[in-house]
Design a protein around this motif. Structure first.
Motif, PDB file in Angstrom:
ATOM      1  N   VAL A   1       0.839  -1.196   0.000  1.00 37.61           N
ATOM      2  CA  VAL A   1       0.000   0.000   0.000  1.00 37.61           C
ATOM      3  C   VAL A   1       0.875   1.247   0.000  1.00 37.61           C
ATOM      4  O   VAL A   1       0.599   2.233  -0.711  1.00 37.61           O
ATOM      5  N   TYR A   2       1.954   1.211   0.763  1.00 35.92           N
ATOM      6  CA  TYR A   2       2.869   2.363   0.828  1.00 35.92           C
ATOM      7  C   TYR A   2       3.497   2.621  -0.535  1.00 35.92           C
ATOM      8  O   TYR A   2       3.531   3.761  -1.020  1.00 35.92           O
ATOM      9  N   LEU A   3       3.971   1.550  -1.171  1.00 39.07           N
ATOM     10  CA  LEU A   3       4.572   1.711  -2.498  1.00 39.07           C
ATOM     11  C   LEU A   3       3.535   2.169  -3.512  1.00 39.07           C
ATOM     12  O   LEU A   3       3.843   2.947  -4.429  1.00 39.07           O
ATOM     13  N   ALA A   4       2.291   1.696  -3.341  1.00 40.25           N
ATOM     14  CA  ALA A   4       1.227   2.112  -4.256  1.00 40.25           C
ATOM     15  C   ALA A   4       0.946   3.601  -4.116  1.00 40.25           C
ATOM     16  O   ALA A   4       0.677   4.294  -5.112  1.00 40.25           O
ATOM     17  N   LEU A   5       1.019   4.122  -2.881  1.00 39.73           N
ATOM     18  CA  LEU A   5       0.821   5.553  -2.669  1.00 39.73           C
ATOM     19  C   LEU A   5       1.901   6.360  -3.393  1.00 39.73           C
ATOM     20  O   LEU A   5       1.619   7.391  -4.017  1.00 39.73           O
ATOM     21  N   ILE A   6       3.156   5.868  -3.298  1.00 36.27           N
ATOM     22  CA  ILE A   6       4.244   6.556  -4.000  1.00 36.27           C
ATOM     23  C   ILE A   6       3.990   6.551  -5.501  1.00 36.27           C
ATOM     24  O   ILE A   6       4.129   7.573  -6.187  1.00 36.27           O
ATOM     25  N   GLY A   7       3.595   5.381  -6.007  1.00 37.01           N
ATOM     26  CA  GLY A   7       3.312   5.276  -7.436  1.00 37.01           C
ATOM     27  C   GLY A   7       2.153   6.158  -7.864  1.00 37.01           C
ATOM     28  O   GLY A   7       2.180   6.775  -8.948  1.00 37.01           O
ATOM     29  N   LEU A   8       1.123   6.250  -7.003  1.00 31.85           N
ATOM     30  CA  LEU A   8      -0.033   7.079  -7.335  1.00 31.85           C
ATOM     31  C   LEU A   8       0.356   8.552  -7.413  1.00 31.85           C
ATOM     32  O   LEU A   8      -0.065   9.278  -8.326  1.00 31.85           O
ATOM     33  N   VAL A   9       1.154   9.017  -6.459  1.00 41.41           N
ATOM     34  CA  VAL A   9       1.598  10.412  -6.485  1.00 41.41           C
ATOM     35  C   VAL A   9       2.462  10.668  -7.717  1.00 41.41           C
ATOM     36  O   VAL A   9       2.309  11.705  -8.402  1.00 41.41           O
ATOM     37  N   ALA A  10       3.375   9.727  -8.015  1.00 42.00           N
ATOM     38  CA  ALA A  10       4.244   9.900  -9.183  1.00 42.00           C
ATOM     39  C   ALA A  10       3.416   9.958 -10.470  1.00 42.00           C
ATOM     40  O   ALA A  10       3.682  10.784 -11.361  1.00 42.00           O
ATOM     41  N   TYR A  11       2.413   9.100 -10.544  1.00 44.31           N
ATOM     42  CA  TYR A  11       1.564   9.111 -11.742  1.00 44.31           C
ATOM     43  C   TYR A  11       0.795  10.420 -11.835  1.00 44.31           C
ATOM     44  O   TYR A  11       0.622  10.990 -12.917  1.00 44.31           O
ATOM     45  N   GLY A  12       0.308  10.922 -10.678  1.00 42.64           N
ATOM     46  CA  GLY A  12      -0.426  12.190 -10.685  1.00 42.64           C
ATOM     47  C   GLY A  12       0.439  13.332 -11.184  1.00 42.64           C
ATOM     48  O   GLY A  12      -0.030  14.200 -11.941  1.00 42.64           O
ATOM     49  N   VAL A  13       1.704  13.380 -10.749  1.00 42.79           N
ATOM     50  CA  VAL A  13       2.617  14.433 -11.220  1.00 42.79           C
ATOM     51  C   VAL A  13       2.849  14.296 -12.717  1.00 42.79           C
ATOM     52  O   VAL A  13       2.829  15.285 -13.468  1.00 42.79           O
ATOM     53  N   PHE A  14       3.070  13.043 -13.162  1.00 44.53           N
ATOM     54  CA  PHE A  14       3.311  12.814 -14.601  1.00 44.53           C
ATOM     55  C   PHE A  14       2.093  13.236 -15.422  1.00 44.53           C
ATOM     56  O   PHE A  14       2.226  13.893 -16.464  1.00 44.53           O
ATOM     57  N   TRP A  15       0.903  12.873 -14.948  1.00 45.00           N
ATOM     58  CA  TRP A  15      -0.320  13.229 -15.680  1.00 45.00           C
ATOM     59  C   TRP A  15      -0.472  14.748 -15.754  1.00 45.00           C
ATOM     60  O   TRP A  15      -0.837  15.295 -16.784  1.00 45.00           O
ATOM     61  N   HIS A  16      -0.190  15.412 -14.639  1.00 46.00           N
ATOM     62  CA  HIS A  16      -0.316  16.878 -14.615  1.00 46.00           C
ATOM     63  C   HIS A  16       0.665  17.511 -15.598  1.00 46.00           C
ATOM     64  O   HIS A  16       0.301  18.446 -16.343  1.00 46.00           O
ATOM     65  N   VAL A  17       1.905  17.017 -15.609  1.00 40.72           N
ATOM     66  CA  VAL A  17       2.926  17.594 -16.497  1.00 40.72           C
ATOM     67  C   VAL A  17       2.541  17.426 -17.961  1.00 40.72           C
ATOM     68  O   VAL A  17       2.730  18.332 -18.787  1.00 40.72           O
ATOM     69  N   THR A  18       1.968  16.284 -18.300  1.00 41.09           N
ATOM     70  CA  THR A  18       1.709  15.974 -19.715  1.00 41.09           C
ATOM     71  C   THR A  18       0.323  16.397 -20.200  1.00 41.09           C
ATOM     72  O   THR A  18       0.077  16.413 -21.419  1.00 41.09           O
ATOM     73  N   ASN A  19      -0.598  16.761 -19.302  1.00 39.20           N
ATOM     74  CA  ASN A  19      -1.968  17.024 -19.736  1.00 39.20           C
ATOM     75  C   ASN A  19      -2.495  18.410 -19.393  1.00 39.20           C
ATOM     76  O   ASN A  19      -3.564  18.792 -19.890  1.00 39.20           O
ATOM     77  N   ASN A  20      -1.814  19.167 -18.551  1.00 39.69           N
ATOM     78  CA  ASN A  20      -2.361  20.452 -18.114  1.00 39.69           C
ATOM     79  C   ASN A  20      -1.693  21.660 -18.775  1.00 39.69           C
ATOM     80  O   ASN A  20      -1.599  22.723 -18.173  1.00 39.69           O
ATOM     81  N   PHE A  21      -1.251  21.491 -20.021  1.00 37.59           N
ATOM     82  CA  PHE A  21      -0.708  22.642 -20.750  1.00 37.59           C
ATOM     83  C   PHE A  21      -1.791  23.661 -21.074  1.00 37.59           C
ATOM     84  O   PHE A  21      -1.512  24.806 -21.401  1.00 37.59           O
ATOM     85  N   SER A  22      -3.015  23.250 -20.953  1.00 36.65           N
ATOM     86  CA  SER A  22      -4.110  24.142 -21.345  1.00 36.65           C
ATOM     87  C   SER A  22      -4.164  25.402 -20.498  1.00 36.65           C
ATOM     88  O   SER A  22      -4.784  26.400 -20.905  1.00 36.65           O
TER      89      SER A  22
END
Length: 838
Positions: free
Chosen positions: A142-163
């Motif tokens: 669960v702890y590692l999943a939380l790290i992965g979830l945060v990392a994915y959220g940052v990646f998604w924000h970087v690649t999708n929020n240029f608008s």
């Protein structure tokens, strides 16, 4: 050379290699289990250096010219045992602190004559192992999943929020050159990366430094290794590959290795030497049976090791703070508002993550608690089968007693370290403190053992439940030998001294302590016993309301033989009566006096800030308005009220002085000294301590009170530092308060003086009071050093004041008892009064 063995069953004689000494094997003829005897081991005698004493004494001379007094120990009965409610500690002689063997190696090893039937886990226990294993395995995922979830959220924000940079009418990109868009885009990235860094860093953080241990060699402690091998064979556990010892009141067996130690099969036994010194050999065997009983549980023990590692790791993530956290806190308190806002966002998400991890940690504790408690019960069954339920119960109580004694020993070390000395044998000091435990403390231990309740998050059952189950085994045990636990060591005292010195080096560093700083345990015990009895006498004299910061005005004229002994005796009685009659009024006035002193310290802190044009919150410092006029008025009112209370307090304090001085004057008479037990020695001690007590009480204490005020005032100013780091007025306020403390320390050093010697034994020999309390004067701008110097002076002079006054009062009590006056009874403490009311 080979060892000759004769079978006790068939008388078959044969020889074995000397490497088999202490081990167990079978007779080649009848297959009887035998223990190979140990060859005799010569024990070298330890040389003791004797220091000659100079006994040329001069009565009541300046302490700087006098020799050290011989500390007497008052006894409440002929044998010196503990009096009512443990008021008088047991007096230990050097002979009580020497370890002597009572059993032969053959007797010890022959005591292992049977094997313990393995404890079989129940189906419910096996099922719970599976449940806990699955749950504890999921927590790190669960702890590692939380790290992965945060990392994915940052990646998604970087690649999708240029608008957000789109200059359309509804976007931030069209405002102020796109600054709003930059903030909306960059802040989540920085916050997300900061959170990832926070969550990843514990995975690579080093664990805390483990306790200092000393590994033993089988060739030097063959009997101990044979004894441990006997316990392991009886329990059915693997023999440890290494035996370590330390100075803890504990014993443990663990897998050898790092974080994944549970994956190997090698065991390491760690034995706390104070534990051995405080247990019988039967109790010691039971404790080892308990520890090795864990490892006969196989998968359960490996799982518990993993559980403890995971729980400990989660606790570190939730509670531990490091330089990273401190830097975040510092960055959030000043500087560019945009940077501060970002840092506060990071701190917020870190706080939220810690709360989530706290939930996981507590869930892990609850789920694993049942399994860990059940494992303790199972290990207890091995202990009970080894030594019986009665010994199990006595061991449980004894462990609590040794824990209290351990606390007392460290208090002794703290006191003796003020004089640059440490006990050379910490385990022996701990066991010696057992005899000093008051009766009421022992009663509380018994109450704790018999009435405790197991909590939801406890990893160990209560002693009450464990003792009940141990008695349910209904056995006297297979190991029935009597004797001290130290019998299994070849030279227990030497080993303890070596382990103690290594323990000190681990704490103070290699250059922080040397062997010249070590004193025999007997000296430390006698010194602390004498100080303790003095404190008890002081408590009786003052009926529990002594304030070390009140001036203690002993007469300038030293005690002399009274012209009229009968009148002096009557004056002594009158002073006692006056003290008893004024106790209630004195206690009430003293409480008000101390409250006013605390208010005065707050006003002093506020004054320092106001003089630097820094306006604090008035209510924080007991003021109606935050200005100098209000602070000055408050200080004047406090001073007037304290002066009024001084007059009320002096009535009883004068009676106390008359009582002490009168008793010591009577002690100067040979007729009185003859009827006082050890009268001449008490007189000699009083003559040496009186000038120092007079100097400290009249001259030093008033200056020490001002030092306390300045010290606390500076701390009060510093309490407003956070959030005002960039405020120049706050810096000036701190410097002002520091200058006041510096000036006061200089005055205190002058009042202490170099002409009056520290009256007790010190590692540096003859030193002055100033060298003892203020060895170094820090600069006026060195705030940390000023606080340390003032704190050190207070930590040394307050106990010294207690010790000086207490010893004089103890001598006075000896005179009064010889004249038929019993010491005043101790007043019940608030807890005692509440207990009597119920």
């Amino acid at each position: 050379m080979p060892i000759r063995v004769t079978c006790s069953s068939c008388d078959c004689a044969f020889q074995v290699a000397d490497a088999a000494a202490g081990k167990r094997g079978k007779c080649p003829k009848c297959q009887t289990v035998l223990t190979i005897p140990l060859p005799p081991t010569p024990v070298a005698e330890e040389a003791i250096d004797l220091v000659p004493l100079d006994d040329d004494e001069v009565p009541y001379q300046l302490a700087g010219q006098a020799h050290r007094p011989v500390m007497m120990t008052a006894k409440s009965s002929a044998n010196g045992k503990t009096g009512p409610k443990g008021q008088t500690p047991v007096v230990l002689g050097d002979e009580d602190l020497v370890t002597t063997a009572t059993l032969t190696p053959a007797q010890i090893l022959a005591a292992f004559q049977d094997y313990i039937e393995p404890v079989k886990p129940t189906p419910l226990y096996r099922f719970w192992i599976v449940v806990v294993a699955c749950f504890m395995f999921l927590l790190p995922l669960v702890y590692l999943a939380l790290i992965g979830l945060v990392a994915y959220g940052v990646f998604w924000h970087v690649t999708n929020n240029f608008s957000v940079f789109d200059p359309g009418p509804n976007n931030f990109g069209r405002h102020r050159d796109g600054r709003g868009a930059v903030i909306l885009y960059i802040v989540p990235i920085i916050a997300g990366l900061g959170l990832i860094a926070f969550m990843i860093k514990p995975l690579f953080a080093r664990s805390g430094q483990g306790r200092k241990t000393r590994s033993l060699e089988p060739s030097k402690e063959p009997l101990l290794f044979a004894f441990v091998d006997g316990v392991c064979s009886t329990v059915g556990a693997r023999t440890p590959i290494r035996i370590d010892v330390d100075c803890q009141v504990n014993a443990s067996a663990s897998f050898d290795g790092g974080p994944f130690s549970f994956m190997n099969r090698n065991l390491v036994l760690t034995i706390g030497l104070p534990l051995v010194g405080g247990l019988s050999i039967k109790q010691f065997a039971g404790v080892l049976a308990h520890e090795f009983g864990h490892f006969s549980q196989g998968a359960g023990m490996r799982l518990s090791t993993m559980i403890r590692s995971i729980n400990f790791w989660f606790a570190r993530v939730v509670y531990e703070r490091d330089a990273w956290d401190e830097n975040l806190a510092a960055w959030s308190r000043g500087g560019d508002v945009r940077v501060t806002a970002v840092v506060w966002v990071i701190r917020g998400v870190v706080w939220l993550t810690r709360r989530m991890l706290w939930v996981l940690m507590m869930a892990g504790h609850i789920v694993s608690g049942f399994l860990l408690r059940q494992m303790e019960f199972d290990a207890d069954r091995y202990e009970a089968r080894m030594v019986g339920g009665e010994v199990f119960e006595s061991t449980a109580r004894r462990l609590h007693v040794l824990g209290v004694a351990n606390q007392g020993a460290f208090i002794d070390l703290q006191e003796s370290w003020r004089e640059g000395r440490l006990a050379d044998n910490l385990p022996k000091l701990i066991t010696a403190n057992v005899a000093q435990i008051p009766a009421e403390a022992l009663e509380k231990i018994d109450e704790q053992v018999t009435t405790g309740k197991t909590g939801l998050f406890d990893t160990h059952p209560t002693d009450k439940d464990r003792i009940f189950r141990a008695h349910a085994e209904d056995t006297d045990g297979v190991f029935t030998l009597e004797g001290p636990g130290t019998d299994v060591f070849r030279d227990f005292d030497s080993l303890c001294r070596a382990a103690t010195f290594e323990y000190y080096k681990a704490i103070f560093g290699k250059n922080g302590v040397d062997k010249d700083s070590l004193r025999p345990v007997g000296d430390v015990v006698r010194t602390q016993t004498a100080a303790m009895q003095g404190n008890k006498a002081l408590e009786r004299f003052y009926q529990g309301v002594f304030d070390p910061f009140r001036p203690f005005l002993l007469p300038e004229v030293t005690p002399r033989i009274p012209a009229d002994a009968k009148a002096a005796r009557q004056a002594l009685i009158s002073a006692r009566q006056k003290m008893a009659a004024t106790i209630e009024t004195y206690e009430e006035s003293l409480k008000t006096y101390n409250d006013l002193r605390g208010e005065g310290i707050k006003v002093a802190a506020a004054t320092a800030m106001l003089k630097a044009d820094f306006k604090p919150k008035a209510s924080d410092f007991g003021l109606t308005k935050a200005n100098l006029d209000c602070a000055s008025t408050a200080a004047s009112e406090i001073a007037r009220e304290i002066e009024r209370l001084d007059e009320a307090l002096s009535i009883r304090e004068s009676a106390t002085i008359r009582r002490i001085h009168g008793a010591l004057s009577l002690l100067e008479s040979d007729d009185i000294a003859e009827i006082v037990p050890d009268g001449p020695t008490w007189r000699e001690e009083a003559a040496t301590l009186y000038p120092v007590a007079k100097h400290v009480g009249r001259t030093v204490i008033p200056s020490l009170v001002e030092t306390l005020k300045a010290h606390q005032a500076l701390l009060g100013v510093l309490s407003k530092w956070q959030g005002n780091e960039q405020n120049a007025k706050m810096h000036n306020a701190i410097r002002r308060a520091g200058k006041v403390l510096h000036d006061q320390l200089q005055e205190l050093s002058w009042k202490l003086g170099n002409a009056v010697a520290y009256p007790f034994d010190h590692a540096e020999g003859m030193i002055s009071l100033a060298q003892y309390a203020l060895p170094k004067m820090p600069g006026a701008d060195d705030i940390n050093e000023l606080l340390d110097a003032a704190g050190n002076a207070l930590d040394k002079m307050v106990p010294l004041h207690y010790r000086l006054v207490g010893r004089l009062m103890l001598a006075a009590e000896e005179v009064e008892k010889a004249l038929g006056m019993e010491p005043l009874p101790e007043r019940p403490k608030p807890d005692d009064e509440a207990a009597q009311a119920t």
